[in-house]
Design an enzyme around this catalytic site. Sequence first.
Site, PDB file in Angstrom:
ATOM      1  N   ASP A  83       0.071  -1.340  -6.973  1.00 54.80           N
ATOM      2  CA  ASP A  83       1.349  -0.708  -7.293  1.00 54.80           C
ATOM      3  C   ASP A  83       1.088   0.430  -8.287  1.00 54.80           C
ATOM      4  O   ASP A  83      -0.056   0.670  -8.696  1.00 54.80           O
ATOM      5  CB  ASP A  83       2.308  -1.736  -7.906  1.00 54.80           C
ATOM      6  N   ASP A 138      -1.542   4.456  -6.162  1.00 54.84           N
ATOM      7  CA  ASP A 138      -0.445   5.275  -5.658  1.00 54.84           C
ATOM      8  C   ASP A 138      -0.732   5.538  -4.181  1.00 54.84           C
ATOM      9  O   ASP A 138      -1.683   6.265  -3.851  1.00 54.84           O
ATOM     10  CB  ASP A 138      -0.376   6.591  -6.449  1.00 54.84           C
ATOM     11  N   VAL A 139       0.085   4.972  -3.286  1.00 54.89           N
ATOM     12  CA  VAL A 139      -0.223   5.064  -1.857  1.00 54.89           C
ATOM     13  C   VAL A 139      -0.034   6.472  -1.288  1.00 54.89           C
ATOM     14  O   VAL A 139      -0.375   6.715  -0.132  1.00 54.89           O
ATOM     15  CB  VAL A 139       0.575   4.039  -1.017  1.00 54.89           C
ATOM     16  N   ASN A 169       3.915  -2.547   2.013  1.00 57.66           N
ATOM     17  CA  ASN A 169       5.300  -2.824   1.630  1.00 57.66           C
ATOM     18  C   ASN A 169       5.956  -1.721   0.803  1.00 57.66           C
ATOM     19  O   ASN A 169       7.128  -1.819   0.469  1.00 57.66           O
ATOM     20  CB  ASN A 169       5.305  -4.143   0.835  1.00 57.66           C
ATOM     21  N   TYR A 171      13.712   8.532   5.513  1.00 62.27           N
ATOM     22  CA  TYR A 171      13.434   7.094   5.394  1.00 62.27           C
ATOM     23  C   TYR A 171      13.577   6.422   6.766  1.00 62.27           C
ATOM     24  O   TYR A 171      12.706   5.660   7.188  1.00 62.27           O
ATOM     25  CB  TYR A 171      14.409   6.487   4.388  1.00 62.27           C
ATOM     26  N   LYS A 221      10.714   4.537   8.861  1.00 58.20           N
ATOM     27  CA  LYS A 221      10.824   3.100   9.146  1.00 58.20           C
ATOM     28  C   LYS A 221      10.781   2.826  10.646  1.00 58.20           C
ATOM     29  O   LYS A 221      10.218   1.824  11.080  1.00 58.20           O
ATOM     30  CB  LYS A 221      12.093   2.531   8.516  1.00 58.20           C
ATOM     31  N   THR A 281      17.075  -6.529  -4.751  1.00 58.57           N
ATOM     32  CA  THR A 281      15.820  -6.205  -5.447  1.00 58.57           C
ATOM     33  C   THR A 281      16.100  -5.091  -6.456  1.00 58.57           C
ATOM     34  O   THR A 281      17.159  -4.447  -6.405  1.00 58.57           O
ATOM     35  CB  THR A 281      14.746  -5.692  -4.459  1.00 58.57           C
TER      36      THR A 281
HETATM   37  N1  LIG Z   1      15.629  -4.166  -0.677  1.00 57.51           N
HETATM   38  C1  LIG Z   1      16.141  -3.851   0.508  1.00 57.51           C
HETATM   39  O1  LIG Z   1      17.360  -3.979   0.741  1.00 57.51           O
HETATM   40  C2  LIG Z   1      15.264  -3.373   1.613  1.00 57.51           C
HETATM   41  C3  LIG Z   1      15.824  -3.279   2.889  1.00 57.51           C
HETATM   42  C4  LIG Z   1      15.027  -2.846   3.927  1.00 57.51           C
HETATM   43  C5  LIG Z   1      13.714  -2.510   3.684  1.00 57.51           C
HETATM   44  N2  LIG Z   1      13.204  -2.598   2.426  1.00 57.51           N
HETATM   45  C6  LIG Z   1      11.817  -2.237   2.230  1.00 57.51           C
HETATM   46  O2  LIG Z   1      11.153  -3.309   1.590  1.00 57.51           O
HETATM   47  C7  LIG Z   1      10.070  -2.785   0.825  1.00 57.51           C
HETATM   48  C8  LIG Z   1      10.136  -3.333  -0.580  1.00 57.51           C
HETATM   49  O3  LIG Z   1      11.376  -2.948  -1.132  1.00 57.51           O
HETATM   50  P1  LIG Z   1      11.987  -3.594  -2.447  1.00 57.51           P
HETATM   51  O4  LIG Z   1      13.455  -3.595  -2.242  1.00 57.51           O
HETATM   52  O5  LIG Z   1      11.271  -4.827  -2.839  1.00 57.51           O
HETATM   53  O6  LIG Z   1      11.693  -2.365  -3.437  1.00 57.51           O
HETATM   54  P2  LIG Z   1      11.131  -2.272  -4.912  1.00 57.51           P
HETATM   55  O7  LIG Z   1      11.285  -0.873  -5.367  1.00 57.51           O
HETATM   56  O8  LIG Z   1      11.753  -3.345  -5.713  1.00 57.51           O
HETATM   57  O9  LIG Z   1       9.599  -2.562  -4.625  1.00 57.51           O
HETATM   58  C9  LIG Z   1       8.771  -1.569  -4.042  1.00 57.51           C
HETATM   59  C10 LIG Z   1       7.494  -1.509  -4.810  1.00 57.51           C
HETATM   60  O10 LIG Z   1       6.739  -0.372  -4.345  1.00 57.51           O
HETATM   61  C11 LIG Z   1       6.215   0.277  -5.475  1.00 57.51           C
HETATM   62  N3  LIG Z   1       5.929   1.681  -5.197  1.00 57.51           N
HETATM   63  C12 LIG Z   1       6.810   2.706  -5.095  1.00 57.51           C
HETATM   64  N4  LIG Z   1       6.158   3.849  -4.859  1.00 57.51           N
HETATM   65  C13 LIG Z   1       4.838   3.546  -4.820  1.00 57.51           C
HETATM   66  C14 LIG Z   1       3.658   4.310  -4.595  1.00 57.51           C
HETATM   67  N5  LIG Z   1       3.711   5.631  -4.370  1.00 57.51           N
HETATM   68  N6  LIG Z   1       2.471   3.666  -4.587  1.00 57.51           N
HETATM   69  C15 LIG Z   1       2.401   2.323  -4.802  1.00 57.51           C
HETATM   70  N7  LIG Z   1       3.483   1.554  -5.030  1.00 57.51           N
HETATM   71  C16 LIG Z   1       4.689   2.169  -5.031  1.00 57.51           C
HETATM   72  C17 LIG Z   1       7.283   0.124  -6.534  1.00 57.51           C
HETATM   73  O11 LIG Z   1       6.764   0.364  -7.827  1.00 57.51           O
HETATM   74  C18 LIG Z   1       7.722  -1.309  -6.302  1.00 57.51           C
HETATM   75  O12 LIG Z   1       6.947  -2.228  -7.032  1.00 57.51           O
HETATM   76  C19 LIG Z   1      10.172  -1.270   0.912  1.00 57.51           C
HETATM   77  O13 LIG Z   1       9.311  -0.817   1.945  1.00 57.51           O
HETATM   78  C20 LIG Z   1      11.609  -1.043   1.328  1.00 57.51           C
HETATM   79  O14 LIG Z   1      11.776   0.168   2.010  1.00 57.51           O
HETATM   80  C21 LIG Z   1      13.954  -3.026   1.374  1.00 57.51           C
END
Ligand SMILES: NC(=O)c1ccc[n+]([C@@H]2O[C@H](COP(=O)([O-])OP(=O)(O)OC[C@H]3O[C@@H](n4cnc5c(N)ncnc54)[C@H](O)[C@@H]3O)[C@@H](O)[C@H]2O)c1
Length: 254
Positions: free
Chosen positions: A37, A60-61, A87, A152, A156, A187
């Site tokens: 992360d 950083d991805v 993720n 986005y 996706k 989240t």
């Molecule tokens: N929460 C939702 O409702 C939801 C719905 C559909 C899809 N998603 C997907 O689920 C996944 C996780 O989402 P979440 O809600 O847990 O989000 P979150 O922001 O709580 O967690 C995402 C994590 O990715 C990290 N991150 C962000 N940019 C980064 C980078 N450049 N390099 C490395 N790490 C990085 C963040 O620091 C965080 O820890 C994401 O792909 C999101 O698109 C979430």
Amino acid sequence: MGEFEGRVAILFGAARGIGAAAARGFHREGASVVVCDVLDAEGSALAAELGERARYVRCDVADAAAIEAAYRAADAAFGGVDIVLNNVGITRYGTVDVLSLEDWDYSLRVNLTAHFVSAHHAIPRLRARGGGVIVNTSSILGHASQKTTASYAAAKAGIQGLTRTIAIDHATEGIRCVSISPGTIDTPLVRHVASGFGETETVLGAWAAAHPVNRLGTAEEVAETILFLASPRAGFITGSDILIDGGIRSELYA
Ligand SMILES: NC(=O)c1ccc[n+]([C@@H]2O[C@H](COP(=O)([O-])OP(=O)(O)OC[C@H]3O[C@@H](n4cnc5c(N)ncnc54)[C@H](O)[C@@H]3O)[C@@H](O)[C@H]2O)c1
């Protein structure tokens, strides 16, 4: 004995939210976990909480070299990789006439290209272990869209195509690749986004009501699905996208 005893899971975007819940789940079931992360404090705290069999790696991805370095760190710490969770997901809002090319490129890079780069480095490692599983986090927005989410939603949906292709390219090597599509999950990301639309709890309540189950999902519910998909119990599932959406994709009008 846990279901993932002796296995190594590398999780990108796992310092908080869905990824952190998955890291806790894999670790609870006996796996060694590499939490990747950019949130150093949260990531380090999670690895410290889990203790032995857990490492935090800053990655950083958006930086392909950093993804490769994270895999090298997993090799050095635990001798290889069996399970991958791609993720990371970020939002860049704007209709296409307003969204800048820079924002579009960055969104695609983090939300889609990073999944390719990760798989590129994962496949030889999974092959060397005689097989493994890649789980990619897509979204309900890979199935249907919302206004101003072009970059986005495109990324996706792209993840699902990437997933299907990896699955069929490597099926005979014991490598499975699946994607998951969460609905709205409570989240830090969703809370942050909600706060931009009004009073956070009011907005979250409205979003909950949009789901037939009348609530948001939890990170733990998504993590349990990820664990199942990564386990031998899901051995005949590959190339699929699994909706975890409280029924929202099934309803045309509320
Ligand atoms: N929460 C939702 O409702 C939801 C719905 C559909 C899809 N998603 C997907 O689920 C996944 C996780 O989402 P979440 O809600 O847990 O989000 P979150 O922001 O709580 O967690 C995402 C994590 O990715 C990290 N991150 C962000 N940019 C980064 C980078 N450049 N390099 C490395 N790490 C990085 C963040 O620091 C965080 O820890 C994401 O792909 C999101 O698109 C979430």
